[in-house]
Structure formats: structure tokens, C-alpha cells
Design an enzyme around this catalytic site. Sequence first.
Site, PDB file in Angstrom:
ATOM      1  N   HIS A  56       0.840  -1.198   0.000  1.00  0.00           N
ATOM      2  CA  HIS A  56       0.000   0.000   0.000  1.00  0.00           C
ATOM      3  C   HIS A  56       0.874   1.246   0.000  1.00  0.00           C
ATOM      4  O   HIS A  56       2.022   1.217   0.427  1.00  0.00           O
ATOM      5  CB  HIS A  56      -0.972   0.022   1.181  1.00  0.00           C
ATOM      6  N   HIS A  62       0.763   5.382   1.004  1.00  0.00           N
ATOM      7  CA  HIS A  62       0.090   6.467   1.706  1.00  0.00           C
ATOM      8  C   HIS A  62       0.212   7.745   0.886  1.00  0.00           C
ATOM      9  O   HIS A  62       1.299   8.066   0.401  1.00  0.00           O
ATOM     10  CB  HIS A  62       0.755   6.738   3.068  1.00  0.00           C
TER      11      HIS A  62
END
Length: 140
Positions: free
Chosen positions: A99, A101
Site C-alpha cells: 500500500h 500512503h
Amino acid sequence: MSDCVFCSIVAEDSPAYRLYEDEHSLAFLDIEPATRGHALVVPKAHYETVTDMPNALAGAVFQTVHRVAGALESVYRLDGFNVLQANGVAAGQEVFHAHVHVIPRYRDDTVDLGWSGKPADETIQQEVAATVRDELASRS
């Protein structure tokens, strides 16, 4: 993966404030945001780290990062933003589904990314650059 919270969000089995999705990626708001608008972008397929992803998928994920960052800049008066990706425990990865951010930054926020640099050693820099260049050339 059945025990992965991000896979559960992708599958719509867990709630999330979804911002954008396409065939390869999903963007949603972080449940513990550093700042207003802090978003996560994940590949829909489960890969533990960004380097586990195929090149094309990594590119698709970062296209979504670009899209989400642009939208955040358009709707909020940002003073900047950080794009942060962590691989492994030593880097601070807590959810083992790749992932990225996207963290909007404001002059008065209290976000501290937590490192202080030191002047580089020229010999070490030359060695690292040569070693990494050789590795990259071998992957061509």
C-alpha cells in the site's frame, strides 16, 4: 487473502471510505489519518510488498497515487503532500498488503516523518551507486 484487512476492504467485506477504484487498484481513506484526507492506495490483488508486484501493476498503483494526490490538491488548500510506501517491519509496515500512503500536508500539521540525515560518505556513495547500477543493468 482471508486474514488481510485490505483484501477484505477490496472485497467489500469490511467498510472503508472509498475514493477511487479501477481494474487494478483501490484508494480509500486511512482509518488513523495523519492529516485530513490521508489516503491509502492498494493493489486489488494481494501482494505483501511493492517489490512483490509485477512492474505493470506497480505502475497502475502509482497512476492511482498520482490521480488521488491531484484530487486532494484540487479540493483542499494543501501546502504539499507526502507519498510514503513501507516494505517490511524495519520500515514500519504494519499491514502486509502492499500500500501507498498519500498524506496531505498543511503548514500547521504535526506530522513528523522521523529521520534526520547526515552528510554522506563519498566512498560509500560511489560504492552503493556502482553496485545498484550493476544490479539494475543485470535486470534489463
